[in-house]
Write a protein that holds these residues in place. Structure first.
Motif, PDB file in Angstrom:
ATOM      1  N   MET A  25     -44.124 -29.803  -1.215  1.00 29.84           N
ATOM      2  CA  MET A  25     -43.975 -31.195  -1.654  1.00 29.84           C
ATOM      3  C   MET A  25     -44.377 -31.356  -3.124  1.00 29.84           C
ATOM      4  N   LYS A  26     -45.477 -30.716  -3.480  1.00 31.52           N
ATOM      5  CA  LYS A  26     -45.986 -30.826  -4.854  1.00 31.52           C
ATOM      6  C   LYS A  26     -44.978 -30.288  -5.853  1.00 31.52           C
ATOM      7  N   GLN A  27     -44.374 -29.139  -5.569  1.00 31.30           N
ATOM      8  CA  GLN A  27     -43.427 -28.542  -6.506  1.00 31.30           C
ATOM      9  C   GLN A  27     -42.169 -29.402  -6.647  1.00 31.30           C
ATOM     10  N   ILE A  28     -41.697 -29.981  -5.544  1.00 32.21           N
ATOM     11  CA  ILE A  28     -40.516 -30.857  -5.622  1.00 32.21           C
ATOM     12  C   ILE A  28     -40.848 -32.096  -6.451  1.00 32.21           C
ATOM     13  N   ARG A  29     -42.053 -32.640  -6.207  1.00 33.41           N
ATOM     14  CA  ARG A  29     -42.456 -33.847  -6.964  1.00 33.41           C
ATOM     15  C   ARG A  29     -42.549 -33.545  -8.462  1.00 33.41           C
ATOM     16  N   LEU A  30     -43.198 -32.447  -8.829  1.00 33.10           N
ATOM     17  CA  LEU A  30     -43.322 -32.094 -10.242  1.00 33.10           C
ATOM     18  C   LEU A  30     -41.955 -31.818 -10.865  1.00 33.10           C
ATOM     19  N   ALA A  31     -41.060 -31.219 -10.092  1.00 33.04           N
ATOM     20  CA  ALA A  31     -39.717 -30.942 -10.607  1.00 33.04           C
ATOM     21  C   ALA A  31     -38.963 -32.233 -10.905  1.00 33.04           C
ATOM     22  N   LEU A  32     -39.144 -33.233 -10.064  1.00 33.54           N
ATOM     23  CA  LEU A  32     -38.455 -34.508 -10.266  1.00 33.54           C
ATOM     24  C   LEU A  32     -38.856 -35.160 -11.582  1.00 33.54           C
ATOM     25  N   TYR A  33     -40.111 -34.968 -12.001  1.00 29.15           N
ATOM     26  CA  TYR A  33     -40.552 -35.526 -13.283  1.00 29.15           C
ATOM     27  C   TYR A  33     -39.743 -34.941 -14.444  1.00 29.15           C
ATOM     28  N   SER A  34     -39.323 -33.677 -14.307  1.00 27.22           N
ATOM     29  CA  SER A  34     -38.573 -33.006 -15.375  1.00 27.22           C
ATOM     30  C   SER A  34     -37.071 -32.979 -15.093  1.00 27.22           C
ATOM     31  N   GLU A  35     -36.641 -33.765 -14.106  1.00 22.78           N
ATOM     32  CA  GLU A  35     -35.228 -33.843 -13.716  1.00 22.78           C
ATOM     33  C   GLU A  35     -34.685 -32.468 -13.319  1.00 22.78           C
ATOM     34  N   ILE A  36     -35.525 -31.707 -12.633  1.00 20.58           N
ATOM     35  CA  ILE A  36     -35.119 -30.401 -12.099  1.00 20.58           C
ATOM     36  C   ILE A  36     -34.890 -30.550 -10.596  1.00 20.58           C
ATOM     37  N   ASP A  37     -33.771 -30.027 -10.129  1.00 22.35           N
ATOM     38  CA  ASP A  37     -33.421 -30.145  -8.709  1.00 22.35           C
ATOM     39  C   ASP A  37     -33.797 -28.847  -7.980  1.00 22.35           C
ATOM     40  N   LEU A  38     -34.861 -28.905  -7.181  1.00 21.97           N
ATOM     41  CA  LEU A  38     -35.297 -27.732  -6.427  1.00 21.97           C
ATOM     42  C   LEU A  38     -34.723 -27.683  -5.010  1.00 21.97           C
ATOM     43  N   ILE A  39     -34.025 -28.728  -4.616  1.00 18.78           N
ATOM     44  CA  ILE A  39     -33.539 -28.799  -3.237  1.00 18.78           C
ATOM     45  C   ILE A  39     -32.609 -27.632  -2.890  1.00 18.78           C
ATOM     46  N   PRO A  40     -31.684 -27.218  -3.778  1.00 18.73           N
ATOM     47  CA  PRO A  40     -30.843 -26.056  -3.426  1.00 18.73           C
ATOM     48  C   PRO A  40     -31.667 -24.801  -3.146  1.00 18.73           C
ATOM     49  N   TYR A  41     -32.772 -24.630  -3.857  1.00 24.53           N
ATOM     50  CA  TYR A  41     -33.624 -23.459  -3.635  1.00 24.53           C
ATOM     51  C   TYR A  41     -34.403 -23.611  -2.330  1.00 24.53           C
ATOM     52  N   ARG A  95     -32.318 -22.638   0.453  1.00 23.59           N
ATOM     53  CA  ARG A  95     -32.147 -21.183   0.538  1.00 23.59           C
ATOM     54  C   ARG A  95     -33.364 -20.501   1.174  1.00 23.59           C
ATOM     55  N   GLY A  96     -34.413 -21.280   1.426  1.00 20.13           N
ATOM     56  CA  GLY A  96     -35.576 -20.718   2.106  1.00 20.13           C
ATOM     57  C   GLY A  96     -36.786 -20.508   1.220  1.00 20.13           C
ATOM     58  N   PHE A  97     -36.694 -20.844  -0.074  1.00 18.78           N
ATOM     59  CA  PHE A  97     -37.843 -20.695  -0.956  1.00 18.78           C
ATOM     60  C   PHE A  97     -38.804 -21.857  -0.743  1.00 18.78           C
ATOM     61  N   GLU A  98     -40.098 -21.588  -0.850  1.00 19.19           N
ATOM     62  CA  GLU A  98     -41.087 -22.649  -0.677  1.00 19.19           C
ATOM     63  C   GLU A  98     -42.370 -22.281  -1.408  1.00 19.19           C
ATOM     64  N   ASP A  99     -43.294 -23.244  -1.455  1.00 19.28           N
ATOM     65  CA  ASP A  99     -44.639 -23.063  -1.993  1.00 19.28           C
ATOM     66  C   ASP A  99     -44.636 -22.384  -3.368  1.00 19.28           C
TER      67      ASP A  99
END
Length: 691
Positions: free
Chosen positions: A81-97, A100-104
């Protein structure tokens, strides 16, 4: 997932059973409370399937206005959750990753690479683990040919050895065979760095230990040959004598040099500067450190030779208060261990239009620069939300808080509460008449026969209370104490405290505290606490749901002292109140759910406005939350009174013969004088345990 699917999931998750609602922990409740104070839609995470760390990440996302629906799923860990939230601040989309099974930690490596605009996607494979991704990211950052090792067939330690070889511009083909272990690879790499003919030992038939032995032997023979009398050093031997390593750390903010201690290892300043230039390190170079490293031959030590300027986050916003926030909530102890209720400052007074606080806005950050000369953008400080509470106003400048009235100032749970306080500068008697105040009352004198005070806030009496009736929505403090003939009645929605109580009738939601209590009738949802080595609880009837803590209990004259702890009359009344509230909430929830079903049926016949559907759904979620909190309170009350209660009755001095103790309806009469004991339930019987 889509917003509609997410809304359906929220509705499903909040309709949990009574048993599940009891799983709410204190930390979870804290996150829900913080969200409410911040004006957030806490229904998004008011689900016991979320632990408090997950709730925190959702709350922070809601606060920063990012799309929390992308990660508000109990299946995701806190770190994910933390990594997705931080990515959203920089307009980075981590959902595709994520799909694919990547986490933490893997997501953190990917996010960091994308943030630095590194082409991680080209080399990323689904079966890779975090350390492998880390080695690829470092290689990309160092502008190396990562195609030489970005293959899942290598474990991360093998990848590291190949990466280190590429940094040194070595012929890694000598050891990039995946059948070599990372320890074998290391021995071949070190041989190449020393200018050795690694073909003499770089074969699979040799273990890493064999390789090391052969490598060291080759070094010894080379050194002996090049230092023979009259011998001339070859170019190969010169390569042997120029071994050093420059490592980059802290995301390109620091560079360290390391010169291994090898006989006649000839390193010059030019070697260091050439390597820095080759690695594009151009900023923050420490010339004195490099000179000291070479001139003083500081081998086998990591020396900082280049350092960037870190970005400085701006100072967070802060409040400057002009009233005291540190009034002691706990009275000072007396020499005998009792409590000094007489000299405690119970509150702070403010005047109308008095300035009580000024907000200082967050500052801007200062950009930094890494050792490659690239700008590191700084974060600005975080602004605090405006203060909440009542009894004050904010001036047009938006930062200055002033009182709206003459009254009592309190700062509780990050909220300002300024309430009306009537200061009575004389004794209160029957001739004074009834004092009924929407706020608090401070009596500088005493309350005598016939005195009557009823308030929504607190009552503080500077001296004594005799025959009177005191009713408060908050706390009642009688600094010197109360003495009557069973015609003093005290009712408080909070705590009741004073130096002593004699023949008083007390009803309280919170604790009842004094230095001695005699012949009184006390009913409290909290504990009765009698402090000090002279403290005594003597005579009367005490109904305390959470227990009793006293120094002495009863006396030698066998004056009956009755203690009813746990599930007593007070407990039963409170449970009845909870049951009535719950019945009302369930009825309201049932009506809302029936209304929802009706809207769904109508939707099949003709369109129903989304606003109407959303409004009913929101009410159902809110009512479910109210029911969950109510059930949690009911469960909490039951837990307080079960057999796991640690100290139902604690007597730190003497418990005298004849004292009667009832715990959860189990009765025990003290047969003889005992000292320093705890009375508690054990196997459905009251037992004594020595302190």
């Amino acid at each position: 997932m889509g917003n509609l699917d997410f809304d359906k999931k929220k509705l499903k998750n909040t309709q949990f059973s009574t048993l599940e609602s009891g799983e709410y922990l204190k930390a979870q409740s804290q996150e829900i409370r913080l969200g409410k104070e911040e004006g957030l839609d806490v229904s998004v995470y008011s689900n016991p399937e979320f632990d408090w760390l997950q709730m925190e990440q959702i709350r922070m996302g809601l606060k920063d206005k990012v799309d929390v629906s992308l990660y508000a799923d109990p299946a995701y860990s806190y770190d994910t959750m933390k990594q997705i939230r931080l990515a959203l601040y920089s307009e980075i989309d981590l959902i595709p990753y994520l799909d694919r099974g990547f986490e933490d930690d893997s997501l953190e490596e990917i996010r960091t690479a994308l943030l630095n605009r590194l082409p991680i996607d080209k080399w990323l494979r689904d079966e890779m683990v975090t350390p492998q991704i880390n080695q690829i990211r470092i290689g990309l950052c160092e502008q190396l040919d990562v195609s030489r090792y970005a293959d899942p067939k290598y474990n991360w330690m093998q990848m590291q050895e190949i990466r280190l070889g590429l940094e040194k511009k070595l012929d890694i083909s000598a050891y990039s065979n995946v059948l070599f272990s990372h320890l074998q690879m290391r021995e071949i790499r070190l041989g190449l760095e020393s200018g050795l003919d690694v073909s003499l030992y770089g074969r699979l038939i040799y273990s890493a230990t064999d390789m090391k032995e052969k490598r060291l032997g080759l070094i010894d023979r080379k050194q002996a040959k090049t230092t023979a009398p009259g011998g001339k050093e070859s170019l190969l031997s010169m390569r042997m004598k120029s071994q050093f390593d420059i490592s980059i750390e802290d995301n390109g903010n620091r560079a360290y040099a390391y010169i291994p201690k090898i006989v006649e290892n000839l390193i010059t300043k030019e070697d260091i500067y050439d390597e820095l230039q080759r690695r594009n390190i151009v900023f923050g170079i420490k010339q004195e450190a490099i000179a000291d490293l070479i001139d003083k031959k500081r081998s086998n030590k990591r020396i900082l030779i280049a350092e960037g300027i870190p970005a400085q986050k701006g100072k967070d916003g802060w409040f400057e208060f002009f009233v005291r926030l540190d009034l002691p909530r706990i009275p000072a102890p007396l020499p005998d261990g009792g409590v000094d209720y007489v000299n405690i400052e119970a509150f702070e007074m403010v005047d109308k239009d008095e300035k009580i606080a000024v907000y200082h806005a967050a500052g801007q950050g200062t950009d930094g620069k890494n050792i490659y000369g690239e700008t590191i953008h700084a974060e600005n400080g975080n602004d605090l939300r405006p203060l909440r509470g009542e009894g004050f106003t904010i001036l047009p400048d938006g930062v200055t808080y002033v009182s709206q009235m003459n009254g009592k100032f309190e700062y509780i749970n990050d909220q300002i509460i300024i309430s009306n306080m009537l200061v009575v500068r004389e004794d209160v008697t029957s001739t004074t008449g009834k004092l009924e105040v929407d706020g608090s009352v401070y009596v500088i004198g005493s309350v005598y026969s016939g005195g009557y005070i009823e308030v929504t806030g607190d009552i503080i009496v500077e001296h004594n209370v005799e025959t009177a009736r005191l009713i408060a929505g908050g706390n009642i403090m009688i600094k010197k104490g109360s003495c009557s003939k069973h015609d003093c009645f005290i009712d408080a929605g909070g705590e009741v405290s004073g130096s002593f109580f004699e023949a008083a009738n007390i009803n309280a939601v919170g604790n009842v505290k004094a230095n001695y209590i005699m012949n009184s009738d006390i009913n409290t949802m909290g504990r009765v606490i009698v402090s000090g080595s002279r403290g005594v609880l003597l005579g009367g009837r005490i109904c305390a749901v959470k227990g009793v803590d006293t120094f002495n209990l009863g006396n030698k004259s066998h004056l009956i002292t009755l203690l009813e702890i746990g599930r007593n009359e007070v407990y039963d009344r409170e449970q009845a109140v909870f049951a009535e509230k719950r019945e009302l909430v369930v009825a309201e929830l049932t009506a809302l759910e029936n209304g929802w079903k009706k809207l769904v049926r109508m939707q099949a016949a003709r369109p129903v406005s989304e606003e109407a559907m959303k409004k009913v759904r929101s009410k159902i979620l809110a009512k479910n939350q109210e029911l969950a909190e109510l059930d949690a309170e009911i469960s909490k009350l039951a837990n307080v009174t079960d057999q796991t209660m640690k100290m139902p009755v604690c007597v730190r001095g003497i418990a005298h013969e004849g004292s009667v103790i009832i715990i959860n309806t189990m009765k025990y009469v003290v047969p003889s004088e005992v000292r320093r004991v705890i009375f508690k339930l054990r196997n459905s019987k009251v037992a004594m345990v020595t302190i």
